[in-house]
Design a protein around this motif. Structure first.
Motif, PDB file in Angstrom:
ATOM      1  N   LEU A 133      -2.748   2.305  10.633  1.00  6.54           N
ATOM      2  CA  LEU A 133      -1.543   2.848   9.789  1.00  6.54           C
ATOM      3  C   LEU A 133      -2.154   2.247   8.495  1.00  6.54           C
ATOM      4  O   LEU A 133      -2.280   2.977   7.507  1.00  6.54           O
ATOM      5  N   ARG A 134      -2.464   0.868   8.298  1.00  9.34           N
ATOM      6  CA  ARG A 134      -3.194   0.401   7.201  1.00  9.34           C
ATOM      7  C   ARG A 134      -4.146   0.968   6.444  1.00  9.34           C
ATOM      8  O   ARG A 134      -4.400   1.377   5.308  1.00  9.34           O
ATOM      9  N   GLN A 135      -5.240   1.255   7.470  1.00 12.09           N
ATOM     10  CA  GLN A 135      -6.460   2.196   6.959  1.00 12.09           C
ATOM     11  C   GLN A 135      -6.031   3.525   6.531  1.00 12.09           C
ATOM     12  O   GLN A 135      -6.596   3.966   5.418  1.00 12.09           O
ATOM     13  N   LEU A 136      -5.272   4.059   7.179  1.00 14.82           N
ATOM     14  CA  LEU A 136      -4.711   5.627   6.659  1.00 14.82           C
ATOM     15  C   LEU A 136      -4.143   5.292   5.137  1.00 14.82           C
ATOM     16  O   LEU A 136      -4.522   6.292   4.299  1.00 14.82           O
ATOM     17  N   LEU A 137      -3.442   4.422   4.784  1.00 11.85           N
ATOM     18  CA  LEU A 137      -3.028   4.114   3.633  1.00 11.85           C
ATOM     19  C   LEU A 137      -4.082   3.808   2.479  1.00 11.85           C
ATOM     20  O   LEU A 137      -4.061   4.327   1.455  1.00 11.85           O
ATOM     21  N   LEU A 138      -4.747   2.992   2.922  1.00 13.92           N
ATOM     22  CA  LEU A 138      -6.009   2.492   2.082  1.00 13.92           C
ATOM     23  C   LEU A 138      -6.958   3.988   1.808  1.00 13.92           C
ATOM     24  O   LEU A 138      -7.363   4.044   0.522  1.00 13.92           O
ATOM     25  N   ASP A 139      -7.109   4.457   2.835  1.00 19.88           N
ATOM     26  CA  ASP A 139      -7.979   5.760   2.420  1.00 19.88           C
ATOM     27  C   ASP A 139      -7.345   6.826   1.623  1.00 19.88           C
ATOM     28  O   ASP A 139      -7.973   7.561   0.998  1.00 19.88           O
ATOM     29  N   SER A 140      -5.909   6.750   1.524  1.00 26.53           N
ATOM     30  CA  SER A 140      -5.307   7.764   0.849  1.00 26.53           C
ATOM     31  C   SER A 140      -5.448   7.221  -0.850  1.00 26.53           C
ATOM     32  O   SER A 140      -4.901   8.143  -1.587  1.00 26.53           O
ATOM     33  N   LEU A 141      -5.609   6.164  -1.309  1.00 18.74           N
ATOM     34  CA  LEU A 141      -5.370   5.573  -2.449  1.00 18.74           C
ATOM     35  C   LEU A 141      -6.776   5.947  -3.479  1.00 18.74           C
ATOM     36  O   LEU A 141      -7.892   6.169  -2.882  1.00 18.74           O
ATOM     37  N   PRO A 142      -6.476   6.098  -4.581  1.00 11.04           N
ATOM     38  CA  PRO A 142      -7.577   6.415  -5.427  1.00 11.04           C
ATOM     39  C   PRO A 142      -8.513   5.238  -5.365  1.00 11.04           C
ATOM     40  O   PRO A 142      -8.115   3.806  -5.358  1.00 11.04           O
TER      41      PRO A 142
ATOM     42  N   LEU B 279       0.886  -1.062  -0.104  1.00 15.21           N
ATOM     43  CA  LEU B 279       0.084  -0.076  -0.051  1.00 15.21           C
ATOM     44  C   LEU B 279       0.766   1.337   0.039  1.00 15.21           C
ATOM     45  O   LEU B 279       0.532   2.237  -0.789  1.00 15.21           O
ATOM     46  N   THR B 280       1.838   1.229   0.681  1.00 11.87           N
ATOM     47  CA  THR B 280       2.751   2.382   0.779  1.00 11.87           C
ATOM     48  C   THR B 280       3.300   2.740  -0.535  1.00 11.87           C
ATOM     49  O   THR B 280       3.511   3.877  -1.028  1.00 11.87           O
ATOM     50  N   LEU B 281       3.785   1.508  -1.419  1.00 11.21           N
ATOM     51  CA  LEU B 281       4.280   1.739  -2.707  1.00 11.21           C
ATOM     52  C   LEU B 281       3.275   2.124  -3.662  1.00 11.21           C
ATOM     53  O   LEU B 281       3.495   3.188  -4.316  1.00 11.21           O
ATOM     54  N   ALA B 282       2.068   1.775  -3.690  1.00 12.75           N
ATOM     55  CA  ALA B 282       1.010   2.395  -4.369  1.00 12.75           C
ATOM     56  C   ALA B 282       0.623   3.736  -4.172  1.00 12.75           C
ATOM     57  O   ALA B 282       0.636   4.491  -5.156  1.00 12.75           O
ATOM     58  N   ARG B 283       0.622   4.182  -2.746  1.00 11.80           N
ATOM     59  CA  ARG B 283       0.515   5.399  -2.388  1.00 11.80           C
ATOM     60  C   ARG B 283       1.588   6.347  -2.707  1.00 11.80           C
ATOM     61  O   ARG B 283       1.440   7.605  -3.452  1.00 11.80           O
ATOM     62  N   THR B 284       2.791   6.020  -2.835  1.00 18.13           N
ATOM     63  CA  THR B 284       3.950   6.588  -3.296  1.00 18.13           C
ATOM     64  C   THR B 284       3.890   7.228  -4.709  1.00 18.13           C
ATOM     65  O   THR B 284       4.081   8.018  -5.356  1.00 18.13           O
ATOM     66  N   LEU B 285       3.545   5.931  -5.570  1.00 18.91           N
ATOM     67  CA  LEU B 285       3.375   6.032  -6.811  1.00 18.91           C
ATOM     68  C   LEU B 285       2.368   6.968  -7.176  1.00 18.91           C
ATOM     69  O   LEU B 285       2.327   7.977  -8.269  1.00 18.91           O
ATOM     70  N   ALA B 286       1.004   6.936  -6.518  1.00 13.00           N
ATOM     71  CA  ALA B 286      -0.021   7.700  -6.872  1.00 13.00           C
ATOM     72  C   ALA B 286       0.346   9.236  -6.471  1.00 13.00           C
ATOM     73  O   ALA B 286      -0.163   9.921  -7.430  1.00 13.00           O
ATOM     74  N   VAL B 287       0.968   9.517  -5.576  1.00 12.80           N
ATOM     75  CA  VAL B 287       1.465  11.046  -5.198  1.00 12.80           C
ATOM     76  C   VAL B 287       2.085  11.530  -6.414  1.00 12.80           C
ATOM     77  O   VAL B 287       2.149  12.770  -6.869  1.00 12.80           O
ATOM     78  N   HIS B 288       2.843  10.870  -7.231  1.00 18.02           N
ATOM     79  CA  HIS B 288       3.682  11.049  -8.677  1.00 18.02           C
ATOM     80  C   HIS B 288       2.888  10.910  -9.646  1.00 18.02           C
ATOM     81  O   HIS B 288       3.279  11.007 -10.859  1.00 18.02           O
ATOM     82  N   GLY B 289       1.420  10.753  -9.610  1.00 11.48           N
ATOM     83  CA  GLY B 289       0.588  10.352 -10.638  1.00 11.48           C
ATOM     84  C   GLY B 289       0.633   9.248 -11.583  1.00 11.48           C
ATOM     85  O   GLY B 289       0.477   9.236 -12.700  1.00 11.48           O
TER      86      GLY B 289
END
Length: 361
Positions: A105-114, A14-24
């Motif tokens: 922490l996992r839920q924070l990551l999930l909520d941050s994803l598209p 999830l952290t990887l997916a979120r980091t990628l999403a930050v950069h579009g």
């Protein structure tokens, strides 16, 4: 656009997916569990400023992370089996290891994803590299996908790892038995008082039995009884019969302070058997285009407080590497692996030092 597939919706994936999403950069995470609530997500994590927080920062979630921190939980105690407090370290708000609950922490990551980033109920059955260099993933439900880039964030028994390495986890010579006391402030106040504000450890040098406890939110006490025993030694405990298992384990700490015995004997869940494993020290692989590993899939080690932190760090480093070279993701993966492999040696040696019977092949 290059298709990026991540296997595993744990903290690393999830952290990887979120980091990628930050950069579009879009990605899709496939997870075996049917939903985010399918099972409990473990206990407290101390997220370190020198590794784990780098991953949180790469994901752009430091403010959200700080909102999850449980104050006072960096306190720690060592006690003797009779309940005598041997060492009492107070909480240090500037200690660099704030404590959060893994599930939050996992839920924070999930909520941050598209929306739609995580595909639930897809347990990976097998993976293979196709003739065109892409990678096919077959799921237990019979469906398949083909992807350009495949990242294994699928833990100890990774299904992606065999594309890169024939290494398999080895038993570390230690197992833990997990228990919980809920609402201990009302129901077990003496035990809560002995544990203190953060974590507590008790150890009997004669028997080699240890007990580690974390104070979670709402005065929940999350405990692990630790035994340096071969796997077949635990065959004598019937974990299918929760009350019987609790009695058996409680008998092993007979004579300990009643406040400590209660952590096992009065568990509010059936005791859970947790054998510990690790990959070979310095696990590495020959580069395969479009495939890599992060977290436990890459460097599983017996617990030493660093596993989740290095998983977060991996995810942030790989995500940023891809963001820096989105037109050449394979070069980004090579750069990530060049950084990862030397670190795998150091972190695995540090973890193995806690486990004298761990002899990874």
């Amino acid at each position: 656009m290059t298709q990026i597939t991540i296997i595993g919706a744990g903290l690393a994936g999830l952290t990887l997916a979120r980091t990628l999403a930050v950069h579009g950069i879009p990605s899709t995470v496939y997870e075996a569990e049917t939903s985010a609530q399918a099972r409990g997500q473990g206990g407290m994590l101390d997220i370190h400023d020198y590794n784990g927080q780098h991953g949180i920062r790469a994901a752009g979630l430091m403010d959200g992370f700080r909102s999850l921190v449980l104050e006072g939980r960096q306190a720690s105690r060592d006690v003797a089996p009779d309940g005598t407090v041997l060492a009492d370290v107070p909480d240090d708000p500037a200690g660099g290891r704030p404590e959060v609950q893994r599930g939050e922490l996992r839920q924070l990551l999930l909520d941050s994803l598209p929306a739609g980033s995580v595909v639930w109920g897809h347990k990976t059955r097998s993976v293979r590299t196709l003739e065109d260099g892409r990678h096919e993933v077959t799921f237990a439900n019979g469906s398949k996908i083909v992807t350009d880039v495949l990242i294994g964030a699928d833990g100890a028994w990774s299904k992606v790892r065999p594309l890169l390495s024939d290494a398999t986890p080895t038993y570390a010579g230690r197992s833990m038995i997990e228990t919980y006391l809920f609402d201990s402030g009302t129901r077990h106040p003496a035990t809560l008082a002995l544990v203190g504000g953060g974590s507590m450890t008790a150890y009997d040098e004669t028997t080699g039995i240890g007990l580690g406890v974390q104070r979670e939110r709402a005065d929940t006490l999350h405990s692990y009884a630790m035994f340096d025993k071969p796997l077949d030694w635990f065959d004598g405990i019937d974990f299918d019969d929760g009350p019987a298992a609790a009695r058996t384990v409680a008998a092993m700490v007979e004579g300990w302070a009643p406040e400590l015995v209660a952590l096992v004997a009065d568990s509010d869940i059936p005791p859970v058997f947790r054998p510990l494993y690790g990959l070979p020290i310095g696990h590495r692989w020959e580069h395969v285009p479009g495939v890599t590993l992060i977290g436990d899939a890459a460097h599983l080690a017996p617990p030493d407080g660093e596993g989740a932190n290095w998983a977060l760090f991996d995810a942030g480093r790989l995500g940023n590497a891809i963001a820096q070279q989105p037109e050449d993701i394979d070069a980004a993966i090579r750069a990530y692996e060049a950084d990862l492999f030397p670190r795998n040696v150091d972190t695995a040696k540090a973890a193995a030092a806690y486990y004298p019977d761990f002899k990874p092949h």
